[in-house]
Scaffold this active site. Structure first.
Site, PDB file in Angstrom:
ATOM      1  N   GLN A 187     -11.748   3.008  12.265  1.00  0.00           N
ATOM      2  CA  GLN A 187     -12.255   4.255  11.664  1.00  0.00           C
ATOM      3  C   GLN A 187     -13.785   4.335  11.711  1.00  0.00           C
ATOM      4  O   GLN A 187     -14.387   5.272  11.189  1.00  0.00           O
ATOM      5  CB  GLN A 187     -11.770   4.393  10.215  1.00  0.00           C
ATOM      6  CG  GLN A 187     -10.259   4.542  10.082  1.00  0.00           C
ATOM      7  CD  GLN A 187      -9.801   4.572   8.632  1.00  0.00           C
ATOM      8  OE1 GLN A 187     -10.304   5.339   7.814  1.00  0.00           O
ATOM      9  NE2 GLN A 187      -8.840   3.724   8.310  1.00  0.00           N
TER      10      GLN A 187
ATOM     11  N   ASP B 264       0.849  -1.200   0.000  1.00  0.00           N
ATOM     12  CA  ASP B 264       0.000   0.000   0.000  1.00  0.00           C
ATOM     13  C   ASP B 264       0.879   1.243   0.000  1.00  0.00           C
ATOM     14  O   ASP B 264       1.040   1.907   1.022  1.00  0.00           O
ATOM     15  CB  ASP B 264      -0.909  -0.025   1.239  1.00  0.00           C
ATOM     16  CG  ASP B 264      -1.918   1.114   1.259  1.00  0.00           C
ATOM     17  OD1 ASP B 264      -1.936   1.919   0.309  1.00  0.00           O
ATOM     18  OD2 ASP B 264      -2.696   1.175   2.229  1.00  0.00           O
TER      19      ASP B 264
ATOM     20  N   LYS C  28       0.413   3.732  -2.255  1.00  0.00           N
ATOM     21  CA  LYS C  28      -0.387   4.812  -2.861  1.00  0.00           C
ATOM     22  C   LYS C  28       0.485   5.664  -3.781  1.00  0.00           C
ATOM     23  O   LYS C  28       0.580   6.883  -3.628  1.00  0.00           O
ATOM     24  CB  LYS C  28      -1.062   5.672  -1.797  1.00  0.00           C
ATOM     25  CG  LYS C  28      -2.082   4.890  -0.993  1.00  0.00           C
ATOM     26  CD  LYS C  28      -2.906   5.740  -0.084  1.00  0.00           C
ATOM     27  CE  LYS C  28      -3.623   4.892   0.926  1.00  0.00           C
ATOM     28  NZ  LYS C  28      -2.692   4.321   1.947  1.00  0.00           N
TER      29      LYS C  28
ATOM     30  N   ASP D  33       3.015   9.444  -8.742  1.00  0.00           N
ATOM     31  CA  ASP D  33       4.108  10.210  -9.324  1.00  0.00           C
ATOM     32  C   ASP D  33       4.011  10.183 -10.846  1.00  0.00           C
ATOM     33  O   ASP D  33       3.067   9.630 -11.409  1.00  0.00           O
ATOM     34  CB  ASP D  33       5.449   9.647  -8.823  1.00  0.00           C
ATOM     35  CG  ASP D  33       6.471  10.746  -8.594  1.00  0.00           C
ATOM     36  OD1 ASP D  33       6.613  11.614  -9.469  1.00  0.00           O
ATOM     37  OD2 ASP D  33       7.139  10.725  -7.545  1.00  0.00           O
TER      38      ASP D  33
HETATM   39  O1  NUP Z   1      -8.866   5.188   1.973  1.00  0.00           O
HETATM   40  C1  NUP Z   1      -8.054   4.502   2.564  1.00  0.00           C
HETATM   41  N1  NUP Z   1      -8.155   4.337   3.900  1.00  0.00           N
HETATM   42  C2  NUP Z   1      -7.272   3.571   4.625  1.00  0.00           C
HETATM   43  O2  NUP Z   1      -7.441   3.459   5.851  1.00  0.00           O
HETATM   44  C3  NUP Z   1      -7.017   3.825   1.888  1.00  0.00           C
HETATM   45  C4  NUP Z   1      -6.129   3.024   2.602  1.00  0.00           C
HETATM   46  N2  NUP Z   1      -5.177   2.369   1.938  1.00  0.00           N
HETATM   47  N3  NUP Z   1      -6.246   2.919   3.972  1.00  0.00           N
HETATM   48  C5  NUP Z   1      -5.277   2.074   4.710  1.00  0.00           C
HETATM   49  O3  NUP Z   1      -5.971   0.975   5.296  1.00  0.00           O
HETATM   50  C6  NUP Z   1      -4.578   2.773   5.860  1.00  0.00           C
HETATM   51  O4  NUP Z   1      -3.414   3.436   5.421  1.00  0.00           O
HETATM   52  C7  NUP Z   1      -4.271   1.615   6.782  1.00  0.00           C
HETATM   53  O5  NUP Z   1      -3.121   0.918   6.332  1.00  0.00           O
HETATM   54  C8  NUP Z   1      -5.476   0.697   6.610  1.00  0.00           C
HETATM   55  C9  NUP Z   1      -6.580   0.910   7.625  1.00  0.00           C
HETATM   56  O6  NUP Z   1      -6.126   0.624   8.919  1.00  0.00           O
HETATM   57  P1  NUP Z   1      -7.098   0.651  10.205  1.00  0.00           P
HETATM   58  O7  NUP Z   1      -7.792   1.960  10.223  1.00  0.00           O
HETATM   59  O8  NUP Z   1      -8.042  -0.514  10.063  1.00  0.00           O
HETATM   60  O9  NUP Z   1      -6.150   0.477  11.351  1.00  0.00           O
END
Ligand code: NUP
Length: 211
Positions: free
Chosen positions: A167, A57, A59, A62
């Site tokens: 979240q 991941d 993201k 660039d």
């Molecule tokens: O929109 C996104 N939200 C998100 O939380 C895109 C992501 N890639 N993530 C990733 O998902 C974030 O960086 C983390 O690695 C994981 C969520 O982790 P948690 O909130 O369940 O601990």
């Protein structure tokens, strides 16, 4: 169905958690915290220990050449999928797709995603439908958006929803709205007993999908 977001720094801890929860998850996602804390070699190590597909991941966002240079190293390190941003444009995304499978961000899960990403989600969906990545990221915190993205997205493109648990997103609602994979970090690795947390989630998820 469950992707573990393994956002810890320490190699030993990451390997221990991954082995503990292995039977309840489908893939492991590593992000900058673990790569910076333990080095890029952690991708292959986790893959060999668990036998699971690995998502990096990063993201990436660039110019095509830099995206290509970074992605090459990350695929060589054992990543099966790389998460990339679509807002930088088709050429940047395609540069990575030429080297391996990608998951493209269509909309993020945090509140700030409403400022810039959500307003252009339709355009990002359009790019996804044109280039057909393995999957897209949609917000597990907003099931109504997952439902919308599922409706607009070509069949066969998988939907990954982070934002479940810590979240505030609900696994059930995200899956009902059309998610193929839920991405879960703190709710599992931050639990007192990660194995039990993963098992509980696995059983919940299985019960809903078979019901
Ligand atoms: O929109 C996104 N939200 C998100 O939380 C895109 C992501 N890639 N993530 C990733 O998902 C974030 O960086 C983390 O690695 C994981 C969520 O982790 P948690 O909130 O369940 O601990």
């Amino acid at each position: 169905m469950i992707v573990l977001a393994l956002d810890v720094y320490e190699r030993e801890r990451a390997l221990r958690i991954a082995e503990d929860v292995r039977e309840y998850i489908s893939m492991i996602k590593v992000n900058w915290p673990l790569i910076l804390g333990s080095g890029i070699g952690i991708i292959r190590e986790l893959k060999e220990r668990t036998g699971l597909p690995m998502i990096a991941d990063l993201k990436l966002a660039d110019i095509p050449n830099t995206n290509r240079l970074v992605a090459k190293k990350v695929f060589e390190a054992g990543a099966d999928y790389i998460i990339v941003h679509g807002f930088v444009g088709r050429d940047s995304v395609r540069a990575i797709m030429e080297l391996g499978e990608i998951i493209m961000v269509v909309e993020m899960s945090h509140p700030g995603a409403e400022e810039f990403i959500q307003p252009v989600a339709d355009k990002l969906i359009e790019i996804a439908n044109e280039i057909e990545p393995f999957g897209v990221i949609a917000p597990g915190t907003r099931p109504e958006r997952v439902r919308y993205i599922r409706k607009m997205l070509k069949k066969g493109i998988k939907i990954f929803t982070p934002g479940i648990g810590a979240q505030g997103g609900s696994a059930r609602k995200a899956l009902e709205a059309g998610a193929d994979y839920i991405i879960v970090g703190r709710r599992i690795y931050g639990a007192e007993d990660p194995r039990r947390a993963a098992e509980e989630l696995y059983k919940e998820v299985r019960a809903w999908s078979s019901g």
